[in-house]
Design an enzyme around this catalytic site. Structure first.
Site, PDB file in Angstrom:
ATOM      1  N   GLU A 167       0.805  -1.229   0.000  1.00 22.66           N
ATOM      2  CA  GLU A 167       0.000   0.000   0.000  1.00 22.66           C
ATOM      3  C   GLU A 167       0.835   1.275   0.000  1.00 22.66           C
ATOM      4  OE1 GLU A 167      -4.197  -1.493   1.930  1.00 22.66           O
ATOM      5  OE2 GLU A 167      -2.790  -0.491   3.256  1.00 22.66           O
ATOM      6  N   GLU A 379      -5.941  -8.044  -0.237  1.00 21.49           N
ATOM      7  CA  GLU A 379      -6.761  -7.693   0.922  1.00 21.49           C
ATOM      8  C   GLU A 379      -8.158  -7.342   0.437  1.00 21.49           C
ATOM      9  OE1 GLU A 379      -5.244  -4.821   3.738  1.00 21.49           O
ATOM     10  OE2 GLU A 379      -3.172  -5.497   3.431  1.00 21.49           O
TER      11      GLU A 379
END
Length: 480
Positions: A167, A379
Site C-alpha cells: 500500500e 486484501e
C-alpha cells in the site's frame, strides 16, 4: 456478458495478514523494535488499544493457525516478513531465530500445500533504519535492496510469489501514521512525494533482485485501490474524478508497470510546489524495475467519490475524526484537483467505510484493459465487533455477505477478461487494527483476547470459516 460458474483451474484461495499485526513476540528471540512497535505503543498509551507486544500471538501459534488454514482449504497465504526480526539493525548480522521462524512457517505452509505469498515490507521499518533517516533519505534504497537480497537468498527456493511494498499510496497519504517521522517531515508537504520516489527506487531494486535470485520468482506489489467516482454529471465533477484516479491510482501503477510517472500528476506537483528531486539514472532504475513486474496486488475495501474542489480550499488528507467506531469523515482535498465527498448511493460499515462490491469489478477490469497484467487480491474484508457466544460460536453473517458479493464481482470481472490469480482477503484470523485495536475484527478465525486482557489467545472458528471452506471446496461455485 458470459457468466462463469466457477473460477479458473489453479485459482488460489487463501487470506492475508501482516507481521506486526499478528505475530507478537515484539522483543523475543533476538528481534529488535520496528517503527510499528513504537507507533502502536503510543496509540496504546493514548487510547488504550492493544500494542504490538502480543497482538494475536501468531509467533507461538503458527502451527495451529496453519492447520486451521488447511482445514478451510487454503491454497495460498499472504504474510509479511518482519524486517527487524530477521535483520534487527536493518542491515548487518542476521538474527538466527528470526530467520528460522520464517523457514518454519513457510515449511509448515508447504507441507499443507499452501502457497506462501511473501510481502517484504508492510509498514514495519526497523527502528535502526528509521534512526538513519528511514524513507527520508536515499540511503534507504540501498538498505531495502540489502534486505530484499537477504530474504530472496534465504527463502527464494521455497517462495514463488513476492510483494515488495504494501500500500505505497496509503503510506504516502498517511505518512505520519505509517511511519515514525519528525515534525519537520510531517509538516513538509513535499516530503511524502520525495519518500514515494525513494520507495519506487527501493521497489525497483527489489524487483530486479527477485528476478535475479529467485528461480521462477514472480514480483508484484500490493496497492490500495479505490475507483474514484464523480459526484454528479457536472463536467467539473467528471474532471475531478479523472484527476483523482490519476493522482491516487495511475501515479503508482504507472511507476510499477510502465516505469514512468503520470504526466498530469507531475505537472500538478510542479504547479503546487510539491515536485520531488529525481537524480540522474533514477528513471532508468524504475524502468528496469517495471520490466521485472509480473502481477499487481490489489487491496480493495471501498470506492471513493469526488467533486470539483471548493475554490481556495486548503489541502488535507482523508481521515476519520475519531479513532474507533464511527466518527465524522473528513474528506481529502487536493487544491485545484479534486475534493472528496459522500457517495449517498451506497452504504457503509460501522467504521464509516463505504461498501461497494461493484467497485472491485471496476478496478479489476480497468487495470486489465489499461495494463494487461494479472492481478491478485491481497486484501478485502469486513471489520466488525464480533461476539464470542457462550456456546463458542461467532455469528458473522455481515462478513459472509460482504465477501460473497465481492467474489461475485471478481467472477464478473473474469467473465469480462480480467486475469485474477488469487483471492486473499483480510484476514486469516483476528489481528491488531492500527486505528482500532483488537476489537475491530476481520478474521475467519476468532482470537479470544481483548485490548485489556491477552488471555490465552484461544482460536475459535466463526460461521464465515465454514462458509469460506465451502466456497473453496467448490472453487467459487457455491456462494450460498
Amino acid at each position: 456478458m458470459d457468466i462463469i460458474t466457477s473460477f479458473p483451474e489453479g485459482f488460489m484461495w487463501g487470506a492475508s495478514t501482516s507481521a506486526y499485526q499478528c505475530e507478537g513476540a515484539a522483543l523475543e528471540d533476538g528481534k529488535k523494535e520496528n517503527q510499528q512497535d513504537v507507533i502502536n505503543r503510543e496509540i496504546h498509551n493514548e487510547y488504550g488499544y492493544a500494542d504490538c507486544s502480543v497482538t494475536t500471538d501468531h509467533y507461538h501459534h503458527y502451527k495451529e493457525d496453519v492447520a486451521l488454514m488447511a482445514e478451510m482449504g487454503f491454497t495460498s497465504y499472504r504474510f509479511s516478513i518482519n524486517w527487524a526480526r530477521v535483520l534487527p539493525d536493518g542491515i548487518g548480522s542476521p538474527n538466527p531465530k528470526g530467520v528460522e521462524f520464517y523457514h518454519n512457517l513457510i515449511d509448515e505452509l508447504k507441507s499443507h500445500n499452501i502457497e506462501p505469498v511473501v510481502t517484504m515490507w508492510h509498514y514495519d521499518l526497523p527502528m535502526a533504519t528509521v534512526e538513519r533517516g528511514g524513507w527520508g533519505t536515499r540511503a534507504i534504497i540501498e538498505e531495502f535492496e540489502y534486505f530484499a537480497r537477504f530474504i530472496c537468498k534465504e527463502y527464494g527456493s521455497k517462495v514463488k510469489y513476492w510483494l515488495t511494498i504494501n500500500e505505497q499510496s496509503i503510506v504516502v497519504n498517511y505518512i505520519d501514521r505509517k511511519n515514525k517521522i519528525t515534525k519537520e517531515q510531517q509538516y513538509n508537504p513535499k516530503f511524502r512525494y520525495q519518500a514515494n520516489h525513494y520507495m519506487n527506487l527501493a521497489h525497483a531494486k527489489a524487483a530486479i533482485t527477485i528476478h535475479e535470485l529467485v528461480p521462477e520468482g514472480l514480483c508484484g506489489a500490493a496497492l490500495d485501490m479505490a475507483p474514484y467516482y464523480p459526484h454528479s454529471c457536472d463536467p467539473k465533477d467528471i474532471m475531478a474524478a479523472k484527476n483523482a484516479n490519476a493522482f491516487k491510482n495511475d501515479f503508482y501503477m504507472d511507476a510499477y508497470i510502465k516505469g514512468v510517472y503520470t504526466p498530469s500528476v507531475i505537472k500538478y506537483l510542479e504547479r503546487q510546489g510539491l515536485m520531488f528531486e529525481i537524480e540522474e539514472g533514477d528513471m532508468e532504475v524504475i524502468k528496469q524495475g517495471s520490466r521485472c513486474f509480473d502481477f499487481l496486488g490489489i487491496n480493495y475495501y471501498q470506492s471513493q467519490c469526488v467533486k470539483a474542489p471548493t475554490p481556495g480550499a486548503a489541502r488535507r488528507s482523508k481521515q476519520n475524526n475519531k479513532i474507533g467506531k464511527g466518527g465524522n469523515v473528513t474528506y481529502e482535498i487536493q487544491p485545484d484537483l479534486f475534493e472528496g465527498c459522500l457517495n449517498e448511493t451506497i452504504g457503509a460499515t460501522d467504521f464509516s467505510m463505504p461498501v461497494d462490491p461493484m467497485g472491485l469489478q471496476y478496478v479489476l477490469e480497468d487495470i486489465h484493459d489499461r495494463y494487461h497484467i494479472p492481478t491478485m487480491i491481497c486484501e478485502n474484508g469486513f471489520g466488525a465487533y464480533d461476539k464470542l457466544e457462550s456456546d463458542g460460536t461467532i455469528r458473522d453473517p455481515y462478513r459472509i455477505e460482504y465477501i460473497r458479493e465481492h467474489i461475485k464481482a471478481m467472477k464478473a470481472a473474469i467473465a469480462n477478461g480480467a486475469k485474477v490469480i488469487a483471492y486473499n482477503p483480510w484476514s486469516a484470523f483476528d489481528l491488531l487494527s492500527t486505528s482500532n485495536g483488537i476489537a475491530k475484527r476481520y478474521g475467519f478465525i476468532y482470537v479470544d483476547r481483548t485490548d485489556d486482557d491477552v488471555k490465552e489467545c484461544k482460536r475459535y472458528k466463526k460461521e464465515s470459516f465454514y462458509w469460506y471452506k465451502n466456497v473453496i471446496t467448490t472453487n467459487g461455485r457455491n456462494l450460498e
